[in-house]
Design a protein around this motif. Structure first.
Motif, PDB file in Angstrom:
ATOM      1  N   LEU A 273      35.667  36.608  36.708  1.00  0.00           N
ATOM      2  CA  LEU A 273      35.582  35.234  36.231  1.00  0.00           C
ATOM      3  C   LEU A 273      36.546  34.948  35.092  1.00  0.00           C
ATOM      4  N   ASP A 274      37.224  35.996  34.572  1.00  0.00           N
ATOM      5  CA  ASP A 274      38.231  35.792  33.531  1.00  0.00           C
ATOM      6  C   ASP A 274      39.606  35.468  34.110  1.00  0.00           C
ATOM      7  N   SER A 275      39.713  35.327  35.442  1.00  0.00           N
ATOM      8  CA  SER A 275      40.979  35.045  36.132  1.00  0.00           C
ATOM      9  C   SER A 275      42.016  36.138  35.899  1.00  0.00           C
ATOM     10  N   ARG A 276      41.564  37.326  35.535  1.00  0.00           N
ATOM     11  CA  ARG A 276      42.482  38.418  35.216  1.00  0.00           C
ATOM     12  C   ARG A 276      42.493  39.426  36.355  1.00  0.00           C
ATOM     13  N   LEU A 277      43.702  39.811  36.773  1.00  0.00           N
ATOM     14  CA  LEU A 277      43.877  40.839  37.791  1.00  0.00           C
ATOM     15  C   LEU A 277      44.288  42.135  37.097  1.00  0.00           C
ATOM     16  N   ILE A 278      43.473  43.178  37.281  1.00  0.00           N
ATOM     17  CA  ILE A 278      43.735  44.484  36.682  1.00  0.00           C
ATOM     18  C   ILE A 278      44.132  45.449  37.798  1.00  0.00           C
ATOM     19  N   ALA A 279      45.194  46.232  37.591  1.00  0.00           N
ATOM     20  CA  ALA A 279      45.617  47.273  38.529  1.00  0.00           C
ATOM     21  C   ALA A 279      45.552  48.603  37.785  1.00  0.00           C
ATOM     22  N   TRP A 280      44.446  49.308  37.938  1.00  0.00           N
ATOM     23  CA  TRP A 280      44.174  50.523  37.170  1.00  0.00           C
ATOM     24  C   TRP A 280      44.717  51.748  37.894  1.00  0.00           C
ATOM     25  N   ASP A 281      45.632  52.451  37.248  1.00  0.00           N
ATOM     26  CA  ASP A 281      46.142  53.724  37.750  1.00  0.00           C
ATOM     27  C   ASP A 281      45.114  54.794  37.393  1.00  0.00           C
ATOM     28  N   ILE A 282      44.346  55.257  38.392  1.00  0.00           N
ATOM     29  CA  ILE A 282      43.253  56.191  38.121  1.00  0.00           C
ATOM     30  C   ILE A 282      43.776  57.509  37.567  1.00  0.00           C
ATOM     31  N   ALA A 283      44.896  57.993  38.118  1.00  0.00           N
ATOM     32  CA  ALA A 283      45.408  59.295  37.697  1.00  0.00           C
ATOM     33  C   ALA A 283      45.883  59.279  36.248  1.00  0.00           C
ATOM     34  N   ASN A 284      46.564  58.208  35.844  1.00  0.00           N
ATOM     35  CA  ASN A 284      47.146  58.139  34.499  1.00  0.00           C
ATOM     36  C   ASN A 284      46.335  57.308  33.519  1.00  0.00           C
ATOM     37  N   GLU A 285      45.225  56.728  33.997  1.00  0.00           N
ATOM     38  CA  GLU A 285      44.320  55.963  33.144  1.00  0.00           C
ATOM     39  C   GLU A 285      45.034  54.849  32.385  1.00  0.00           C
ATOM     40  N   VAL A 286      45.748  54.009  33.143  1.00  0.00           N
ATOM     41  CA  VAL A 286      46.476  52.917  32.523  1.00  0.00           C
ATOM     42  C   VAL A 286      46.477  51.707  33.451  1.00  0.00           C
ATOM     43  N   ASN A 287      46.452  50.525  32.866  1.00  0.00           N
ATOM     44  CA  ASN A 287      46.562  49.291  33.625  1.00  0.00           C
ATOM     45  C   ASN A 287      48.037  48.985  33.856  1.00  0.00           C
ATOM     46  N   THR A 288      48.449  48.909  35.100  1.00  0.00           N
ATOM     47  CA  THR A 288      49.847  48.643  35.416  1.00  0.00           C
ATOM     48  C   THR A 288      50.169  47.149  35.462  1.00  0.00           C
ATOM     49  N   LEU A 289      49.159  46.314  35.237  1.00  0.00           N
ATOM     50  CA  LEU A 289      49.363  44.863  35.116  1.00  0.00           C
ATOM     51  C   LEU A 289      48.748  44.407  33.795  1.00  0.00           C
ATOM     52  N   PRO A 290      49.352  44.750  32.667  1.00  0.00           N
ATOM     53  CA  PRO A 290      48.724  44.461  31.368  1.00  0.00           C
ATOM     54  C   PRO A 290      48.441  42.977  31.170  1.00  0.00           C
ATOM     55  N   TYR A 291      47.164  42.673  31.006  1.00  0.00           N
ATOM     56  CA  TYR A 291      46.716  41.336  30.600  1.00  0.00           C
ATOM     57  C   TYR A 291      47.305  40.227  31.450  1.00  0.00           C
ATOM     58  N   VAL A 292      47.263  40.421  32.752  1.00  0.00           N
ATOM     59  CA  VAL A 292      47.727  39.384  33.657  1.00  0.00           C
ATOM     60  C   VAL A 292      46.572  38.432  33.944  1.00  0.00           C
ATOM     61  N   ALA A 293      46.656  37.248  33.397  1.00  0.00           N
ATOM     62  CA  ALA A 293      45.688  36.194  33.715  1.00  0.00           C
ATOM     63  C   ALA A 293      46.379  35.209  34.638  1.00  0.00           C
ATOM     64  N   LEU A 294      45.772  34.935  35.778  1.00  0.00           N
ATOM     65  CA  LEU A 294      46.395  34.068  36.765  1.00  0.00           C
ATOM     66  C   LEU A 294      46.144  32.621  36.378  1.00  0.00           C
ATOM     67  N   GLU A 295      46.865  32.176  35.358  1.00  0.00           N
ATOM     68  CA  GLU A 295      46.647  30.852  34.780  1.00  0.00           C
ATOM     69  C   GLU A 295      46.773  29.764  35.841  1.00  0.00           C
ATOM     70  N   GLY A 296      45.793  28.884  35.859  1.00  0.00           N
ATOM     71  CA  GLY A 296      45.815  27.764  36.784  1.00  0.00           C
ATOM     72  C   GLY A 296      45.443  28.117  38.203  1.00  0.00           C
ATOM     73  N   LYS A 297      45.231  29.403  38.482  1.00  0.00           N
ATOM     74  CA  LYS A 297      44.922  29.829  39.839  1.00  0.00           C
ATOM     75  C   LYS A 297      43.424  29.863  40.101  1.00  0.00           C
ATOM     76  N   GLY A 298      42.613  29.935  39.048  1.00  0.00           N
ATOM     77  CA  GLY A 298      41.165  29.947  39.221  1.00  0.00           C
ATOM     78  C   GLY A 298      40.562  31.312  39.034  1.00  0.00           C
ATOM     79  N   LYS A 299      39.249  31.356  39.072  1.00  0.00           N
ATOM     80  CA  LYS A 299      38.510  32.607  38.929  1.00  0.00           C
ATOM     81  C   LYS A 299      38.611  33.424  40.223  1.00  0.00           C
ATOM     82  N   ILE A 300      38.866  34.720  40.075  1.00  0.00           N
ATOM     83  CA  ILE A 300      39.048  35.569  41.248  1.00  0.00           C
ATOM     84  C   ILE A 300      37.702  35.813  41.928  1.00  0.00           C
ATOM     85  N   ARG A 301      37.680  35.571  43.222  1.00  0.00           N
ATOM     86  CA  ARG A 301      36.458  35.663  44.017  1.00  0.00           C
ATOM     87  C   ARG A 301      36.407  36.951  44.826  1.00  0.00           C
TER      88      ARG A 301
END
Length: 440
Positions: A273-301
């Motif tokens: 509901l924060d409209s944020r898409l997170i791409a978590w690299d499980i092996a390296n424990e890092v988000n490869t899409l830092p703080y990407v909020a899909l502004e104007g696109k809506g809440k991710i369903r």
């Protein structure tokens, strides 16, 4: 089972979770070591297509987005409806290993159906599940169904008792007997619950003869990993096979509503509901899409895999001007917008979910009119609207699901649930590459 044996098994489950990142990172050969595709999700392997590797071109031998003036058309429908439920449905679940369909309804029940005979098998009652209703359900492996209980605080209507609050439950030893009856057992996972609030999404991750793993998202904004060793067992006294948990991240700022794992890139995608898409690299424990909020696109369903294009995902939104968009993880951008059935009209809620056909290019999504919109992603006009509309329900269509793994004389099935409180079986034939004049 003795307490000492439970403790030893619990320690082994915890060790499995600790080495998960190493296991996933060690994938050197797609053919021999890549992790199992999560059951209950569409994938390149489950559709029978060869797995593509990260970095492959957007086009494939099978199809290219927005490249044709033709479309596949569904026709010759044979429609069957289930008996009506007393409350509206929440989730429709199919799987790749049998002909079962499971529907959760707001009355706190799970309805189990045989899709081959289009007949009901069992109603798992509220008295067995001890919950208000199931917020989300998923097959962790064959015979083991996980169900997430809705939060107690979210209920405004009179409470049904007894209720196990904030629990994840396993409906296990699920089996269709020779006489056609459906048998099962239920165990509530109340020990060491890793979330402060209720689970909102369950994603099966891996299973083998030795272990079962899955991931959950919650209203507490956390994503956690779960796992147990061997076969799951419970006892009348409340003891059960130890289940280990491990937090993965808490990068969301609002409720998590969708999770998807791409084994080819080893990314765990999540949205909410924060409209944020997170791409978590499980092996390296890092988000490869830092703080990407899909502004104007809506809440991710929802986030849905494209079986024939492992670099692509279909992302649905519960508000905003567009309902669904195609995301390319290599360019980290949207490459296609799917047009609405009626311009300027929002047909989506948080609980409306589409289905992607195993061919990768047909998408079915429900509308509030009771129709199902079919999108052929290859069609040049798909950004202006659906390529076909199908009458299915008398009220909003909540969820759709293609079932093509067991064809009946060349016919496929498109199942759907709606707010008219029925499950609809749409058996159909598919005409290939028909030309249409206008879309949208």
């Amino acid at each position: 089972m003795k307490k000492r044996e439970y403790k030893e098994k619990g320690n082994r489950a915890k060790e499995r979770l600790r080495v998960l990142r190493r296991d996933l990172a060690a994938s050197q050969s797609v053919e021999t070591t890549r992790p199992a595709i999560p059951r209950g999700t569409q994938s390149a392997s489950s559709s029978g297509s060869p797995a593509a590797t990260l970095g492959a071109p957007l086009t494939s031998k099978s199809w290219t987005p927005k490249s044709l003036q033709t479309r596949d058309s569904l026709y010759d429908f044979q429609v069957t409806h289930s008996d009506r439920w007393t409350r509206k449905p929440r989730t429709l679940l199919l799987n790749d290993f049998n002909d079962l369909a499971v529907v959760s309804v707001l009355a706190g029940e799970l309805h189990v159906y045989d899709t081959a005979s289009r007949s009901p098998l069992k109603v798992i009652p509220h008295s067995d599940l001890n919950n208000y209703f199931s917020e989300h359900i998923a097959w962790l492996r064959e015979g083991v169904l996980a169900t997430a209980m809705v939060e107690k605080s979210s209920q405004t209507k009179p409470k049904r008792e007894p209720v196990i609050d904030q629990a994840l439950s396993l409906v296990y030893d699920c089996e269709v007997q020779r006489n056609g009856s459906f048998t099962y057992k239920v165990q509530h996972l109340t020990r060491n619950f890793p979330h402060e609030k209720g689970v909102t999404f369950i994603l099966p991750l891996e299973s083998s003869d030795d272990y079962t793993r899955w991931v959950t998202g919650s209203a507490d904004k956390k994503i956690c990993l779960w796992g147990y060793e061997g076969n799951f067992r419970g006892t009348p006294g409340g003891d059960y096979t130890p289940v280990a948990t491990q937090p993965l991240h808490s990068l969301h700022t609002a409720m998590i509503t969708a999770i998807h794992y791409n084994p080819h890139s080893q990314r765990l995608y999540s949205g909410g509901l924060d409209s944020r898409l997170i791409a978590w690299d499980i092996a390296n424990e890092v988000n490869t899409l830092p703080y990407v909020a899909l502004e104007g696109k809506g809440k991710i369903r929802d986030i849905t895999a494209i079986p024939t294009h492992p670099n692509l995902m279909l992302i649905g939104f519960s508000d905003g001007s567009q309902t669904m968009k195609l995301w390319d993880e290599r360019t980290k951008s949207f490459v296609l917008d799917l047009g609405q059935a009626e311009q300027g009209k929002n047909d989506n809620t948080r609980y409306t979910h589409p289905s992607v056909h195993p061919n990768g290019y047909l998408v079915a999504s429900g509308l509030q009119t009771g129709q199902i919109a079919i999108y052929d992603l290859r069609h040049a006009g798909v950004d202006r609207g659906p390529t076909q509309l199908i009458n299915a329900h008398s009220n909003r269509v909540v969820q759709t699901a293609f079932k093509t793994n067991r064809l009946d004389h060349g016919r496929e099935q498109l199942l759907s649930i709606g707010n008219d409180c029925v499950l609809t079986y749409n058996s159909y034939r598919r005409a290939l590459n028909e030309r249409i004049q206008n879309v949208g």
